[in-house]
Write a protein that holds these residues in place. Sequence first.
Motif, PDB file in Angstrom:
ATOM      1  N   HIS A 233       0.828  -1.219   0.000  1.00  0.00           N
ATOM      2  CA  HIS A 233       0.000   0.000   0.000  1.00  0.00           C
ATOM      3  C   HIS A 233       0.858   1.262   0.000  1.00  0.00           C
ATOM      4  CE1 HIS A 233       0.769   0.013   4.367  1.00  0.00           C
ATOM      5  NE2 HIS A 233       0.423   1.279   4.334  1.00  0.00           N
ATOM      6  N   ASP A 234       2.113   1.163   0.461  1.00  0.00           N
ATOM      7  CA  ASP A 234       2.987   2.341   0.402  1.00  0.00           C
ATOM      8  C   ASP A 234       3.921   2.276  -0.803  1.00  0.00           C
ATOM      9  OD1 ASP A 234       3.882   4.825   1.281  1.00  0.00           O
ATOM     10  OD2 ASP A 234       5.509   3.951   2.474  1.00  0.00           O
ATOM     11  N   ILE A 235       3.603   1.407  -1.742  1.00  0.00           N
ATOM     12  CA  ILE A 235       4.420   1.242  -2.952  1.00  0.00           C
ATOM     13  C   ILE A 235       3.573   1.543  -4.186  1.00  0.00           C
ATOM     14  CG2 ILE A 235       5.634  -0.475  -4.362  1.00  0.00           C
ATOM     15  CD1 ILE A 235       6.295  -1.886  -1.594  1.00  0.00           C
ATOM     16  N   ASP A 236       2.378   0.949  -4.217  1.00  0.00           N
ATOM     17  CA  ASP A 236       1.534   1.027  -5.414  1.00  0.00           C
ATOM     18  C   ASP A 236       1.239   2.467  -5.838  1.00  0.00           C
ATOM     19  OD1 ASP A 236       1.285  -1.804  -5.494  1.00  0.00           O
ATOM     20  OD2 ASP A 236      -0.317  -1.711  -4.008  1.00  0.00           O
ATOM     21  N   HIS A 237       1.045   3.344  -4.875  1.00  0.00           N
ATOM     22  CA  HIS A 237       0.622   4.706  -5.226  1.00  0.00           C
ATOM     23  C   HIS A 237       1.698   5.495  -5.962  1.00  0.00           C
ATOM     24  CE1 HIS A 237       3.021   6.584  -2.008  1.00  0.00           C
ATOM     25  NE2 HIS A 237       2.680   5.543  -1.277  1.00  0.00           N
ATOM     26  N   GLU A 238       2.951   5.047  -5.835  1.00  0.00           N
ATOM     27  CA  GLU A 238       4.047   5.758  -6.511  1.00  0.00           C
ATOM     28  C   GLU A 238       3.823   5.875  -8.014  1.00  0.00           C
ATOM     29  OE1 GLU A 238       8.203   4.840  -5.751  1.00  0.00           O
ATOM     30  OE2 GLU A 238       7.523   3.540  -4.127  1.00  0.00           O
ATOM     31  N   LEU A 239       3.282   4.808  -8.595  1.00  0.00           N
ATOM     32  CA  LEU A 239       3.127   4.783 -10.052  1.00  0.00           C
ATOM     33  C   LEU A 239       1.917   5.584 -10.511  1.00  0.00           C
ATOM     34  CD1 LEU A 239       3.969   1.054 -10.855  1.00  0.00           C
ATOM     35  CD2 LEU A 239       5.351   3.076 -11.350  1.00  0.00           C
ATOM     36  N   GLY A 240       1.025   5.849  -9.607  1.00  0.00           N
ATOM     37  CA  GLY A 240      -0.160   6.623  -9.969  1.00  0.00           C
ATOM     38  C   GLY A 240      -1.098   5.908 -10.916  1.00  0.00           C
ATOM     39  N   VAL A 241      -0.915   4.607 -11.061  1.00  0.00           N
ATOM     40  CA  VAL A 241      -1.765   3.900 -12.026  1.00  0.00           C
ATOM     41  C   VAL A 241      -2.961   3.212 -11.356  1.00  0.00           C
ATOM     42  CG1 VAL A 241      -0.365   1.796 -11.984  1.00  0.00           C
ATOM     43  CG2 VAL A 241      -1.783   2.304 -13.992  1.00  0.00           C
ATOM     44  N   LEU A 242      -2.756   2.659 -10.133  1.00  0.00           N
ATOM     45  CA  LEU A 242      -3.880   2.049  -9.425  1.00  0.00           C
ATOM     46  C   LEU A 242      -4.729   3.164  -8.809  1.00  0.00           C
ATOM     47  CD1 LEU A 242      -2.304  -0.983  -7.458  1.00  0.00           C
ATOM     48  CD2 LEU A 242      -3.335  -0.984  -9.730  1.00  0.00           C
ATOM     49  N   THR A 243      -6.023   3.106  -9.068  1.00  0.00           N
ATOM     50  CA  THR A 243      -6.902   4.080  -8.409  1.00  0.00           C
ATOM     51  C   THR A 243      -7.299   3.605  -7.019  1.00  0.00           C
ATOM     52  OG1 THR A 243      -8.904   3.046  -9.310  1.00  0.00           O
ATOM     53  CG2 THR A 243      -7.869   4.791 -10.630  1.00  0.00           C
ATOM     54  N   GLU A 244      -7.159   2.298  -6.761  1.00  0.00           N
ATOM     55  CA  GLU A 244      -7.579   1.738  -5.477  1.00  0.00           C
ATOM     56  C   GLU A 244      -6.729   0.528  -5.113  1.00  0.00           C
ATOM     57  OE1 GLU A 244     -11.683   0.731  -6.470  1.00  0.00           O
ATOM     58  OE2 GLU A 244     -11.060  -1.363  -6.678  1.00  0.00           O
ATOM     59  N   ILE A 245      -6.567   0.336  -3.814  1.00  0.00           N
ATOM     60  CA  ILE A 245      -5.784  -0.785  -3.280  1.00  0.00           C
ATOM     61  C   ILE A 245      -6.730  -1.790  -2.647  1.00  0.00           C
ATOM     62  CG2 ILE A 245      -3.932  -1.430  -1.674  1.00  0.00           C
ATOM     63  CD1 ILE A 245      -2.954   0.530  -3.696  1.00  0.00           C
ATOM     64  N   GLN A 246      -6.590  -3.062  -3.051  1.00  0.00           N
ATOM     65  CA  GLN A 246      -7.382  -4.135  -2.449  1.00  0.00           C
ATOM     66  C   GLN A 246      -6.681  -4.598  -1.173  1.00  0.00           C
ATOM     67  OE1 GLN A 246      -7.933  -7.184  -5.407  1.00  0.00           O
ATOM     68  NE2 GLN A 246      -9.144  -5.887  -6.753  1.00  0.00           N
ATOM     69  N   ALA A 247      -6.929  -3.891  -0.089  1.00  0.00           N
ATOM     70  CA  ALA A 247      -6.234  -4.186   1.168  1.00  0.00           C
ATOM     71  C   ALA A 247      -7.145  -4.958   2.101  1.00  0.00           C
ATOM     72  CB  ALA A 247      -5.765  -2.900   1.827  1.00  0.00           C
ATOM     73  N   GLY A 248      -6.644  -6.077   2.627  1.00  0.00           N
ATOM     74  CA  GLY A 248      -7.460  -6.900   3.502  1.00  0.00           C
ATOM     75  C   GLY A 248      -6.836  -7.167   4.856  1.00  0.00           C
ATOM     76  N   THR A 249      -5.642  -7.756   4.847  1.00  0.00           N
ATOM     77  CA  THR A 249      -5.031  -8.236   6.097  1.00  0.00           C
ATOM     78  C   THR A 249      -4.750  -7.116   7.086  1.00  0.00           C
ATOM     79  OG1 THR A 249      -4.065 -10.096   4.911  1.00  0.00           O
ATOM     80  CG2 THR A 249      -3.098  -9.578   7.029  1.00  0.00           C
ATOM     81  N   TYR A 250      -4.493  -5.893   6.571  1.00  0.00           N
ATOM     82  CA  TYR A 250      -4.171  -4.767   7.461  1.00  0.00           C
ATOM     83  C   TYR A 250      -5.199  -4.614   8.588  1.00  0.00           C
ATOM     84  CZ  TYR A 250      -8.052  -1.855   5.985  1.00  0.00           C
ATOM     85  OH  TYR A 250      -9.303  -1.357   5.784  1.00  0.00           O
ATOM     86  N   VAL A 251      -6.423  -5.014   8.355  1.00  0.00           N
ATOM     87  CA  VAL A 251      -7.495  -4.718   9.307  1.00  0.00           C
ATOM     88  C   VAL A 251      -7.320  -5.453  10.636  1.00  0.00           C
ATOM     89  CG1 VAL A 251      -9.156  -6.487   8.588  1.00  0.00           C
ATOM     90  CG2 VAL A 251      -9.990  -4.265   9.380  1.00  0.00           C
ATOM     91  N   VAL A 252      -6.777  -6.674  10.554  1.00  0.00           N
ATOM     92  CA  VAL A 252      -6.529  -7.426  11.803  1.00  0.00           C
ATOM     93  C   VAL A 252      -5.077  -7.891  11.922  1.00  0.00           C
ATOM     94  CG1 VAL A 252      -8.879  -8.229  12.102  1.00  0.00           C
ATOM     95  CG2 VAL A 252      -7.287  -9.603  10.741  1.00  0.00           C
ATOM     96  N   MET A 253      -4.347  -7.842  10.787  1.00  0.00           N
ATOM     97  CA  MET A 253      -2.977  -8.362  10.733  1.00  0.00           C
ATOM     98  C   MET A 253      -2.926  -9.853  11.063  1.00  0.00           C
ATOM     99  SD  MET A 253      -1.037  -6.014   9.592  1.00  0.00           S
ATOM    100  CE  MET A 253       0.655  -6.330  10.070  1.00  0.00           C
TER     101      MET A 253
END
Lengths: 381, 381
Positions: A233-253
């Motif tokens: 999630h702190d890598i993908d945004h660099e490219l500016g191509v993904l409009t959204e991150i499919q993040a799941g595990t962060y919520v409970v780790m």
Amino acid sequence: MNPRGPNVHLIGVDGSRHELGTPALILDLDAMDSNIASLSAHATANDYLVRPVAKIHKSVEITRRQVAAGGYGTCVATLNEAEVMVDGDIEDVLLFTSVVTPPKLDRLAILNERAVGLTVVADHAGNVAQLGEAARRSGRTIKVLGDIEMGSRRTGIADEDILVKLVHQIVDTEGLEYAGVQGYGGGHMSMSDFGERRKIGLEVLNPVVSAVERLESLDLAPEIVSGGGTGTHDIDHELGVLTEIQAGTYVVMDGNYLDVDMRRDDTRPFSPALFVRSTVIGNAQPGFVVTDAGLKEVDVVLGMNHPVIQSGAPEGAVYSVVGDDMGRIDFADPSDHLDVGDVVDLIPPHCYQTIIMYDWFHVVRGDTLVDIWPVDAKATW
Amino acid sequence: MNPRGPNVHLIGVDGSRHELGTPALILDLDAMDSNIASLSAHATANDYLVRPVAKIHKSVEITRRQVAAGGYGTCVATLNEAEVMVDGDIEDVLLFTSVVTPPKLDRLAILNERAVGLTVVADHAGNVAQLGEAARRSGRTIKVLGDIEMGSRRTGIADEDILVKLVHQIVDTEGLEYAGVQGYGGGHMSMSDFGERRKIGLEVLNPVVSAVERLESLDLAPEIVSGGGTGTHDIDHELGVLTEIQAGTYVVMDGNYLDVDMRRDDTRPFSPALFVRSTVIGNAQPGFVVTDAGLKEVDVVLGMNHPVIQSGAPEGAVYSVVGDDMGRIDFADPSDHLDVGDVVDLIPPHCYQTIIMYDWFHVVRGDTLVDIWPVDAKATW
């Protein structure tokens, strides 16, 4: 027995976390809310949306909290999960696994009648035709993302010409709304070193970058470009191509992410919020004790073989699953001791596979059980 | 949606096995009944009892069939399983995991009021006192087996003097009935070679043989000596020390046992009766297809990493779990092909861990779905 189990009477009782009958799946509400807030702040600062992955927790209530914190709908792996989320009044559900059989296409059509913003993926021309038929039957458009293969040999289209053709077909199909593309590659998500993960993470996105440029050049600019995950999630945004991150595990780790340097400037922005509580049932021999959480209570299929002991055991003790319903705590010091009836909290190696073995989250705030929430969407169909 | 899922309308429809919505857990009734009959005949011929392990399938209906074929009650791993079996009118339930906490001892007392022949195990003097108290409260005796450690570092007493002392305590405790001993060691159960497995299997039983001799010499001859399993059912009876075999996997079999020479004169007396049915959801690339059964639908934590493809795929194709809800079939011949929507049947590597991920067995006879049975006892508490 109450369908919510033997711990219902402990809701709201001070200190009741320590009275819970075990094995019990525990959700630490403060830790979870803090994780949700942390990702939300990061997304705002870095100009991307979070598409929370409900397949991880299968809980409408957790999804609601993710959406309330700014999450863009949710994404799910199964049609049953989509049905449960829509019926929990969650809008903008993205079902990121293809629906291909006539009975499921029927269910998709019925679901779409009552859904807002339902989005599916496709990598197959025949399937696009089926989806169009289902959408027309439902009397409402279905949003479709073209699925891009990312080198992990799963679903998705690897050939850009074929992808472009599929996107044209989506655009041309009555009932479908072309909404963009999806590309997910996850093999590197839990690499511990940030720099190494970043290097692979940016490479993995190449097919998406290339496809988006191609589609833009054809006047087919995708509104949604969905992919990535907790680990990038702190890598993908660099490219500016993904409009959204499919993040799941962060919520409970979980244990797989415990040693991962999560952000370039903040290695541990998320805290463990999910635990399996287990009781010592035997200490008949020196050097170890046996507990009531085995393979059925804490899954060890992925990542480390050992659930991490969060609390309750002497320093250096190691937990191993030693049976379908039995675990063992081996002491570092042979003179260490636990009594029969003592309790330990474990961090599961893989949150997803552990959650699906439970029907209920025991929701705690500090030392008190404050609620019991269902794991809503466990059905396999 | 019907709580029994999207396939209910197919019950009794000719050929409906091939119309089932997937992923679906399938139970082949003829194969299962044949497995039950085969073990029953072997037990009769070799003068031991079968104590069917309900923790494997968690189904009252399957337990009833095992009991009807001569099985001696059932054995279970959790108190919830014991409650479900008793409430399903199964008598002689053996709970082979210690019950040690006050809330569970309360439940045990309540359960014992309505149970016939309830039997538990103990390896701890404090626990024997607790069990006596629970029994007296229930107004009915509880049978107790002393638990013997077999070298696998799990529960049980390794020191014979301590075991004898515990047995004396059981005998002397009002409310408890000393019923015998239990000793289970399972590491060798799925060794493929019969001779090698026999060598280890007989050695593993040494502590039980020795303990039984000692107890007999003290006029404490155990009525029940419980142990063994599917993999040693043609070995354990040689020693004449086990009165009953805790056999579970034989009833449906799984991938771990596929290559095991099961009996000295009959290598394959049991047939696979449990399958996961999965649909091809993507074939966008050459050489492989992707299906809808991943980690959540077919567990790969134990034994082989690959679920065996029973039917539906080209010769030599290999199935891998490649995601939480996604599997891949790699073709042996690159020109092989499956269509989106095609279906394969898989033999799960480990039946137990796969069954617990489903709520329902789709019961088939030949090509027809004949019933849908619940997986009754999935709760963790």
